[in-house]
Design a protein around this motif. Structure first.
Motif, PDB file in Angstrom:
ATOM      1  N   ALA A 201      24.880  58.529   9.243  1.00  0.00           N
ATOM      2  CA  ALA A 201      26.229  58.189   8.802  1.00  0.00           C
ATOM      3  C   ALA A 201      26.329  58.144   7.279  1.00  0.00           C
ATOM      4  O   ALA A 201      27.414  58.300   6.718  1.00  0.00           O
ATOM      5  CB  ALA A 201      26.660  56.854   9.390  1.00  0.00           C
TER       6      ALA A 201
ATOM      7  N   ALA B  31      22.844  65.412  12.158  1.00  0.00           N
ATOM      8  CA  ALA B  31      24.086  66.123  12.466  1.00  0.00           C
ATOM      9  C   ALA B  31      24.163  66.467  13.947  1.00  0.00           C
ATOM     10  O   ALA B  31      23.169  66.790  14.580  1.00  0.00           O
ATOM     11  CB  ALA B  31      24.168  67.405  11.644  1.00  0.00           C
TER      12      ALA B  31
ATOM     13  N   ASP C  20      26.867  64.862   2.151  1.00  0.00           N
ATOM     14  CA  ASP C  20      27.500  66.167   2.359  1.00  0.00           C
ATOM     15  C   ASP C  20      27.602  66.435   3.858  1.00  0.00           C
ATOM     16  O   ASP C  20      26.685  66.957   4.473  1.00  0.00           O
ATOM     17  CB  ASP C  20      26.681  67.269   1.669  1.00  0.00           C
ATOM     18  CG  ASP C  20      27.316  68.644   1.807  1.00  0.00           C
ATOM     19  OD1 ASP C  20      28.426  68.743   2.389  1.00  0.00           O
ATOM     20  OD2 ASP C  20      26.708  69.622   1.334  1.00  0.00           O
ATOM     21  N   LYS C  21      28.735  66.083   4.422  1.00  0.00           N
ATOM     22  CA  LYS C  21      28.920  66.230   5.869  1.00  0.00           C
ATOM     23  C   LYS C  21      29.436  67.618   6.255  1.00  0.00           C
ATOM     24  O   LYS C  21      29.720  67.880   7.415  1.00  0.00           O
ATOM     25  CB  LYS C  21      29.839  65.138   6.389  1.00  0.00           C
ATOM     26  CG  LYS C  21      29.201  63.754   6.303  1.00  0.00           C
ATOM     27  CD  LYS C  21      30.103  62.689   6.875  1.00  0.00           C
ATOM     28  CE  LYS C  21      29.499  61.337   7.027  1.00  0.00           C
ATOM     29  NZ  LYS C  21      28.739  60.751   6.036  1.00  0.00           N
ATOM     30  N   SER C  22      29.522  68.518   5.289  1.00  0.00           N
ATOM     31  CA  SER C  22      29.988  69.878   5.586  1.00  0.00           C
ATOM     32  C   SER C  22      28.828  70.811   5.921  1.00  0.00           C
ATOM     33  O   SER C  22      29.045  71.949   6.320  1.00  0.00           O
ATOM     34  CB  SER C  22      30.768  70.442   4.398  1.00  0.00           C
ATOM     35  OG  SER C  22      29.889  70.641   3.289  1.00  0.00           O
TER      36      SER C  22
ATOM     37  N   THR D  40      29.372  67.503  13.047  1.00  0.00           N
ATOM     38  CA  THR D  40      29.859  66.127  12.928  1.00  0.00           C
ATOM     39  C   THR D  40      28.683  65.205  12.662  1.00  0.00           C
ATOM     40  O   THR D  40      27.535  65.527  12.969  1.00  0.00           O
ATOM     41  CB  THR D  40      30.589  65.652  14.211  1.00  0.00           C
ATOM     42  OG1 THR D  40      29.692  65.728  15.315  1.00  0.00           O
ATOM     43  CG2 THR D  40      31.827  66.486  14.490  1.00  0.00           C
ATOM     44  N   TYR D  41      29.006  64.075  12.086  1.00  0.00           N
ATOM     45  CA  TYR D  41      28.036  63.014  11.830  1.00  0.00           C
ATOM     46  C   TYR D  41      28.597  61.713  12.391  1.00  0.00           C
ATOM     47  O   TYR D  41      29.823  61.546  12.458  1.00  0.00           O
ATOM     48  CB  TYR D  41      27.776  62.843  10.332  1.00  0.00           C
ATOM     49  CG  TYR D  41      26.941  63.935   9.721  1.00  0.00           C
ATOM     50  CD1 TYR D  41      25.555  63.801   9.655  1.00  0.00           C
ATOM     51  CD2 TYR D  41      27.513  65.091   9.227  1.00  0.00           C
ATOM     52  CE1 TYR D  41      24.771  64.791   9.113  1.00  0.00           C
ATOM     53  CE2 TYR D  41      26.743  66.105   8.675  1.00  0.00           C
ATOM     54  CZ  TYR D  41      25.366  65.934   8.621  1.00  0.00           C
ATOM     55  OH  TYR D  41      24.580  66.924   8.086  1.00  0.00           O
TER      56      TYR D  41
ATOM     57  N   GLN E 298      25.006  60.306   5.235  1.00  0.00           N
ATOM     58  CA  GLN E 298      24.838  61.660   4.679  1.00  0.00           C
ATOM     59  C   GLN E 298      26.005  61.960   3.736  1.00  0.00           C
ATOM     60  O   GLN E 298      27.161  61.926   4.149  1.00  0.00           O
ATOM     61  CB  GLN E 298      24.789  62.676   5.827  1.00  0.00           C
ATOM     62  CG  GLN E 298      24.673  64.117   5.390  1.00  0.00           C
ATOM     63  CD  GLN E 298      23.453  64.385   4.552  1.00  0.00           C
ATOM     64  OE1 GLN E 298      23.578  64.679   3.373  1.00  0.00           O
ATOM     65  NE2 GLN E 298      22.299  64.253   5.138  1.00  0.00           N
TER      66      GLN E 298
ATOM     67  N   SER F  67      29.971  57.981  12.469  1.00  0.00           N
ATOM     68  CA  SER F  67      30.673  57.232  11.422  1.00  0.00           C
ATOM     69  C   SER F  67      29.900  55.956  11.095  1.00  0.00           C
ATOM     70  O   SER F  67      29.206  55.411  11.950  1.00  0.00           O
ATOM     71  CB  SER F  67      32.087  56.882  11.882  1.00  0.00           C
ATOM     72  OG  SER F  67      32.038  56.155  13.082  1.00  0.00           O
TER      73      SER F  67
END
Length: 161
Positions: free
Chosen positions: A80, A92, A84-86, A157-158, A82, A160
């Motif tokens: 959660a 992930a 850079d979630k892209s 996605t990661y 991280q 939350s």
């Protein structure tokens, strides 16, 4: 992230800790009690409770050593957090599609917490290694035991925080 470090999620570490605590606090004392009782019954060479108990105690001690080493070497990483979630990094949850448009969703976790049946693949698995750093729309070639396959990243996605 260095692939040689034993990364693990906070939940995975808690699972290791719970197993260690159970073996040390419940299983081992129970076996020690059985072995002590069996040793008091005389001839140990033909005493099944004694022989089995000693064997089981060695197994538990070995597992305790393995778990202790895993916990000592573990680097806990909270997915959660991280930044850079892209892109695909440790923790992930990724949906990929192969050449036949079959989609598969996996979560990249520590090697010690991998469970393919639940869609959790280890950080060191071929698919996870190939996907590291990829973004949505990227195509990555993965060398699997059955040959090479191309996977397109459909979603990342990661959890939350």
């Amino acid at each position: 992230m260095n692939p040689t470090i034993n990364y693990i999620t906070p939940a995975g570490f808690a699972t290791l800790r719970a197993e260690y605590d159970h073996l040390l606090g419940v299983e081992r004392p129970r076996i020690v009690e059985v072995v002590s009782w069996a040793a008091g019954n005389g001839d140990r060479s033909e005493n099944g409770d004694y022989l089995y108990g000693r064997k089981r105690m060695r197994e538990i001690d070995g597992q305790l050593r393995r778990l202790s080493k895993k916990m000592k070497d573990a680097k806990i990483v909270d997915p959660a957090a991280q930044p850079d979630k892209s892109r695909i990094f440790f923790g992930a949850t990724v949906t990929v599609a192969d050449e036949n448009d079959h989609q598969r969703t996996v979560t990249i976790v520590g090697n010690d917490e991998a469970d393919a049946d639940k869609g959790r693949i280890g950080w060191g698995a071929p698919l996870a290694r190939a996907l590291r750093g990829a973004a949505v729309g990227d195509v990555r070639r993965v060398t699997l035991p059955g040959g090479e396959r191309d996977y397109e990243v459909m979603a990342i996605t990661y959890p939350s925080g």
